[in-house]
Design a protein around this motif. Structure first.
Motif, PDB file in Angstrom:
ATOM      1  N   LEU A   5      -0.582   5.876   1.261  1.00 25.60           N
ATOM      2  CA  LEU A   5      -1.314   6.356   2.425  1.00 25.60           C
ATOM      3  C   LEU A   5      -2.368   7.309   1.899  1.00 25.60           C
ATOM      4  CD1 LEU A   5       1.692   7.127   4.785  1.00 25.60           C
ATOM      5  CD2 LEU A   5       0.246   5.082   4.778  1.00 25.60           C
ATOM      6  N   LEU A   6      -3.621   7.112   2.285  1.00 25.75           N
ATOM      7  CA  LEU A   6      -4.717   7.870   1.716  1.00 25.75           C
ATOM      8  C   LEU A   6      -5.787   8.128   2.763  1.00 25.75           C
ATOM      9  CD1 LEU A   6      -6.077   8.948  -0.922  1.00 25.75           C
ATOM     10  CD2 LEU A   6      -7.084   6.668  -1.151  1.00 25.75           C
ATOM     11  N   VAL A   7      -6.195   9.386   2.897  1.00 22.25           N
ATOM     12  CA  VAL A   7      -7.341   9.725   3.735  1.00 22.25           C
ATOM     13  C   VAL A   7      -8.539   9.778   2.802  1.00 22.25           C
ATOM     14  CG1 VAL A   7      -8.393  11.464   5.207  1.00 22.25           C
ATOM     15  CG2 VAL A   7      -5.961  10.973   5.415  1.00 22.25           C
ATOM     16  N   ALA A   8      -9.538   8.940   3.075  1.00 25.11           N
ATOM     17  CA  ALA A   8     -10.688   8.822   2.188  1.00 25.11           C
ATOM     18  C   ALA A   8     -11.889   8.307   2.963  1.00 25.11           C
ATOM     19  CB  ALA A   8     -10.358   7.867   1.035  1.00 25.11           C
ATOM     20  N   SER A   9     -13.046   8.426   2.342  1.00 25.46           N
ATOM     21  CA  SER A   9     -14.258   7.856   2.921  1.00 25.46           C
ATOM     22  C   SER A   9     -14.640   6.607   2.137  1.00 25.46           C
ATOM     23  CB  SER A   9     -15.401   8.876   2.903  1.00 25.46           C
ATOM     24  OG  SER A   9     -15.719   9.232   1.579  1.00 25.46           O
ATOM     25  N   LEU A  30     -13.326   3.795  -2.516  1.00 21.20           N
ATOM     26  CA  LEU A  30     -12.962   4.879  -1.612  1.00 21.20           C
ATOM     27  C   LEU A  30     -13.068   6.199  -2.369  1.00 21.20           C
ATOM     28  CD1 LEU A  30      -9.780   3.368   0.083  1.00 21.20           C
ATOM     29  CD2 LEU A  30     -12.176   3.191   0.813  1.00 21.20           C
ATOM     30  N   GLN A  31     -13.478   7.243  -1.646  1.00 25.36           N
ATOM     31  CA  GLN A  31     -13.624   8.570  -2.241  1.00 25.36           C
ATOM     32  C   GLN A  31     -12.720   9.543  -1.494  1.00 25.36           C
ATOM     33  OE1 GLN A  31     -17.630  10.115  -2.049  1.00 25.36           O
ATOM     34  NE2 GLN A  31     -17.352  11.059  -4.055  1.00 25.36           N
ATOM     35  N   HIS A  32     -11.923  10.295  -2.260  1.00 26.06           N
ATOM     36  CA  HIS A  32     -10.961  11.239  -1.686  1.00 26.06           C
ATOM     37  C   HIS A  32     -11.193  12.630  -2.253  1.00 26.06           C
ATOM     38  CE1 HIS A  32      -7.105  12.919  -0.364  1.00 26.06           C
ATOM     39  NE2 HIS A  32      -7.036  13.457  -1.580  1.00 26.06           N
ATOM     40  N   PHE A  72      -6.143   5.235   5.308  1.00 25.55           N
ATOM     41  CA  PHE A  72      -5.875   3.907   4.774  1.00 25.55           C
ATOM     42  C   PHE A  72      -4.403   3.756   4.422  1.00 25.55           C
ATOM     43  CE2 PHE A  72     -10.340   4.691   3.909  1.00 25.55           C
ATOM     44  CZ  PHE A  72     -10.926   3.487   4.254  1.00 25.55           C
ATOM     45  N   LYS A  73      -3.890   2.556   4.637  1.00 25.69           N
ATOM     46  CA  LYS A  73      -2.524   2.215   4.271  1.00 25.69           C
ATOM     47  C   LYS A  73      -2.588   0.957   3.423  1.00 25.69           C
ATOM     48  CE  LYS A  73       1.938   0.895   6.197  1.00 25.69           C
ATOM     49  NZ  LYS A  73       2.703   0.642   7.426  1.00 25.69           N
ATOM     50  N   GLY A  74      -1.826   0.936   2.328  1.00 19.85           N
ATOM     51  CA  GLY A  74      -1.829  -0.239   1.480  1.00 19.85           C
ATOM     52  C   GLY A  74      -0.916  -0.081   0.291  1.00 19.85           C
ATOM     53  N   PHE A  75      -1.245  -0.784  -0.779  1.00 15.99           N
ATOM     54  CA  PHE A  75      -0.429  -0.762  -1.993  1.00 15.99           C
ATOM     55  C   PHE A  75      -1.331  -0.883  -3.213  1.00 15.99           C
ATOM     56  CE2 PHE A  75      -0.814  -5.147  -0.651  1.00 15.99           C
ATOM     57  CZ  PHE A  75      -1.072  -5.839  -1.819  1.00 15.99           C
ATOM     58  N   ILE A  90      -5.927  -2.659   0.705  1.00 17.34           N
ATOM     59  CA  ILE A  90      -5.867  -2.096   2.058  1.00 17.34           C
ATOM     60  C   ILE A  90      -5.212  -3.107   2.990  1.00 17.34           C
ATOM     61  CG2 ILE A  90      -7.222  -1.265   4.001  1.00 17.34           C
ATOM     62  CD1 ILE A  90      -9.442  -0.600   1.871  1.00 17.34           C
ATOM     63  N   ILE A  91      -4.163  -2.671   3.699  1.00 17.72           N
ATOM     64  CA  ILE A  91      -3.547  -3.552   4.685  1.00 17.72           C
ATOM     65  C   ILE A  91      -3.804  -3.066   6.107  1.00 17.72           C
ATOM     66  CG2 ILE A  91      -1.813  -4.488   3.117  1.00 17.72           C
ATOM     67  CD1 ILE A  91       0.225  -2.610   4.378  1.00 17.72           C
TER      68      ILE A  91
END
Length: 97
Positions: A5-9, A30-32, A72-75, A90-91
């Protein structure tokens, strides 16, 4: 379990393309940036990560605004069979208020 789980632009994004099997796919970066606690100390964390959205989610990712912040959610998986580099698959994603 492999879940991220990642908060990013969305820093960069390629155009929508199709795999040989006909699956829509979009690659991007993605940039975090955040402050994290580690060993009782605050640490500044900044990074970019390669990302890919395939299938139904690819259309949403392809039309999402560049620079907008999302959750974002993914693996994570290898870029390809012979690579050690990781890519964030990204899922799902949603806007951050």
């Amino acid at each position: 379990m492999n879940e991220l789980l990642l908060v990013a632009s969305i820093a960069e994004r390629d155009t929508l393309r199709y795999t040989p099997a006909g699956i829509p796919i979009v690659s991007g970066t993605l940039q975090h940036g955040s402050q994290q606690m580690e060993a009782g100390l605050e640490r500044s964390v900044e990074f970019e990560i390669a990302a890919v959205a395939a299938g139904e989610i690819s259309g949403r990712f392809a039309s999402a605004e560049l620079g907008a912040v999302h959750r974002f959610k993914g693996f994570l998986a290898r870029k390809n069979r012979n690579s050690k580099a990781l890519v964030f698959h990204i899922i799902d994603f949603s806007g951050v208020a």
